[in-house]
Enzyme design. Sequence first.
Site, short mmCIF file in Angstrom:
data_model
loop_
_atom_site.label_atom_id
_atom_site.label_comp_id
_atom_site.label_asym_id
_atom_site.label_seq_id
_atom_site.Cartn_x
_atom_site.Cartn_y
_atom_site.Cartn_z
N LYS A 156 0.72 -1.14 -0.21
CA LYS A 156 0.00 0.09 -0.02
C LYS A 156 0.81 1.20 0.05
O LYS A 156 1.64 1.44 1.11
CB LYS A 156 -1.05 -0.04 1.28
CG LYS A 156 -1.82 1.38 1.23
CD LYS A 156 -2.74 1.18 2.62
CE LYS A 156 -3.41 2.71 2.59
NZ LYS A 156 -3.81 2.81 3.80
N ALA A 160 -9.64 6.03 3.19
CA ALA A 160 -9.66 7.19 3.97
C ALA A 160 -10.93 8.03 3.99
O ALA A 160 -11.38 8.28 2.85
CB ALA A 160 -8.33 7.88 3.75
N GLY A 161 -11.49 8.49 5.20
CA GLY A 161 -12.15 9.56 5.35
C GLY A 161 -13.68 8.78 5.45
O GLY A 161 -14.61 9.85 5.83
N ASN A 165 -9.73 2.14 8.82
CA ASN A 165 -9.10 2.07 10.17
C ASN A 165 -9.85 2.58 11.44
O ASN A 165 -10.53 2.10 11.97
CB ASN A 165 -7.79 2.21 9.89
CG ASN A 165 -6.74 1.78 11.19
OD1 ASN A 165 -5.78 1.42 11.08
ND2 ASN A 165 -7.45 1.36 12.37
#
Length: 272
Positions: free
Chosen positions: A109, A197-198, A219
């Site tokens: 990643k 993300a977000g 996460n």
Amino acid sequence: MSNPMNSSIAHGSPWSVAGTTLSSRFFLGTSHYPSPQVLGDAVRASGTEVLTVGLRRLQPETGGGSSFWQRIQALGCHILPNTAGCHSAEEAITLAQMAREIFGTRWIKLEVIGDDYTLQPDTVATLEAATALAKDGFSVFAYTTDDLVMAQRLHAAGCAAVMPWAAPIGTGRGPLNPYALETMRRRLPDAVLIVDAGLGRPSHAAQVMELGFDAVLLNTAVAQAGDPVRMARAFADGVAAGRAAYESTPMPERAAAQASTSTVGVPFWHAT
């Protein structure tokens, strides 16, 4: 490898990324959990088959992190090492090469951060590193913004997956520009696209999956929830629901109301 502890989790139809067939479309991070036990329980509840792990967290240069690594291995998931914390292409390439040796995988990643406040990726450095790593045989999962042209260039560079953000890392604000994400999906029909993300709520995951994205990676939304285990299960349901909705072809939006029940032949009674 598949995760036998997740066998009771309902999955959708199989799909492939980087030459690997998966059932779950939910990738999960492994940091910021209240305890290793909660992390393990959340992973099992999520049904995920892919976990992201930061090489820096293992502190290989000091021999640290062995207990954490053993716990991660015991979960039976594919490992996606990440280059979190890197600020240049050179730094990310070096860390990726270390990860390949330590984890025994060509998956990486790729994260190259350009701004420490927003944690926005440096897309120019990301493209440079992605190009070099793909040529070196890595399966690159490239974290980027929702910029279409950069996504196209990362895909052309040979990335196994392009991973645009929905919002800055850790904000939990959900898709700030759904139009950009929808356009990216439409313009890159053959690319593996994973929202990274977000996302803060399961409804956010369902929303981006309804746009046709292949998977989501998150996460903080699970790790810092009041009940990470229940939230992991809720996100798994959101991902599955969004994918099922996309595959079912939702009805078109209309400008005017339309009755769901036909009124043809039904007498109209006017009350007086």
